[in-house]
Design a protein around this motif. Structure first.
Motif, short mmCIF file in Angstrom:
data_model
loop_
_atom_site.label_atom_id
_atom_site.label_comp_id
_atom_site.label_asym_id
_atom_site.label_seq_id
_atom_site.Cartn_x
_atom_site.Cartn_y
_atom_site.Cartn_z
N ILE A 89 0.86 -1.18 0.00
CA ILE A 89 0.00 0.00 0.00
C ILE A 89 0.89 1.23 0.00
CG2 ILE A 89 -1.79 1.26 1.26
CD1 ILE A 89 -2.58 -1.50 2.48
N GLY A 90 0.72 2.08 -1.02
CA GLY A 90 1.58 3.25 -1.18
C GLY A 90 0.83 4.56 -1.06
N LEU A 91 1.52 5.56 -0.51
CA LEU A 91 0.98 6.90 -0.38
C LEU A 91 2.11 7.89 -0.61
CD1 LEU A 91 -1.80 8.21 0.35
CD2 LEU A 91 -1.00 8.34 2.70
N ASP A 92 1.75 9.11 -0.97
CA ASP A 92 2.77 10.12 -1.28
C ASP A 92 3.35 10.77 -0.03
OD1 ASP A 92 0.47 11.46 -0.60
OD2 ASP A 92 0.55 12.88 -2.27
N ARG A 93 2.91 10.36 1.14
CA ARG A 93 3.44 10.86 2.41
C ARG A 93 3.41 9.73 3.43
NH1 ARG A 93 -1.32 15.02 2.63
NH2 ARG A 93 -1.10 14.58 0.46
N ARG A 94 4.18 9.89 4.50
CA ARG A 94 4.17 8.88 5.55
C ARG A 94 2.78 8.86 6.20
NH1 ARG A 94 8.92 9.64 9.48
NH2 ARG A 94 7.75 11.51 9.96
#
Length: 140
Positions: free
Chosen positions: A42-47
């Protein structure tokens, strides 16, 4: 509440990724880990510090592990409380101190062609045993 920018399932039997990102955007239900051969990314552009998961079928798992990429290796996050995808609820963890963006390649973290090569903050989820596959209707 943010939705994941990327949601990929890797199956080691097939040695291939399945891109489930569109399921997140359309609110389409999908099967979570269905065997110990599955790994979810699961990826996101921020922590991020957790996930809100709504299930249409509660799962039954042993050994759920949630890890983040430190820049060198995948390290298990310190969960605020154990979450096993057995009910609709939040999965929360302490924000990891070391968390690097990661660009998947055809050799890392798996030997397979990734759906794309964008850099994101990733969480990796695995299980050591699956009794019932959870069906996720929403993930945020």
């Amino acid at each position: 509440m943010l939705r994941p920018v990327k949601l990929w399932k890797y199956n080691s039997d097939d040695a291939a990724y399945t891109d489930l990102t569109s399921y997140v955007r359309t609110g389409t239900a999908f099967n979570f880990i269905s065997s110990t051969k599955d790994t979810f990314y699961i990826g996101l552009d921020r922590r991020f510090m957790g996930l809100k998961v709504d299930l249409s079928t509660n799962g039954s798992y042993t050994g759920i592990a949630i890890s983040n990429y430190t820049g060198d290796t995948w390290e298990q996050v310190e969960e605020s409380y154990d979450y096993n995808f057995d009910e609709s609820k939040y999965s929360m963890w302490n924000l990891p101190r070391q968390w690097a963006i990661f660009d998947f390649t055809s050799t890392s973290p798996q030997t397979a062609t990734p759906p794309d090569n964008s850099e994101w903050y990733w969480i990796k989820i695995t299980a050591t045993a699956v009794t019932t596959t959870a069906v996720i209707s929403k993930i945020r």
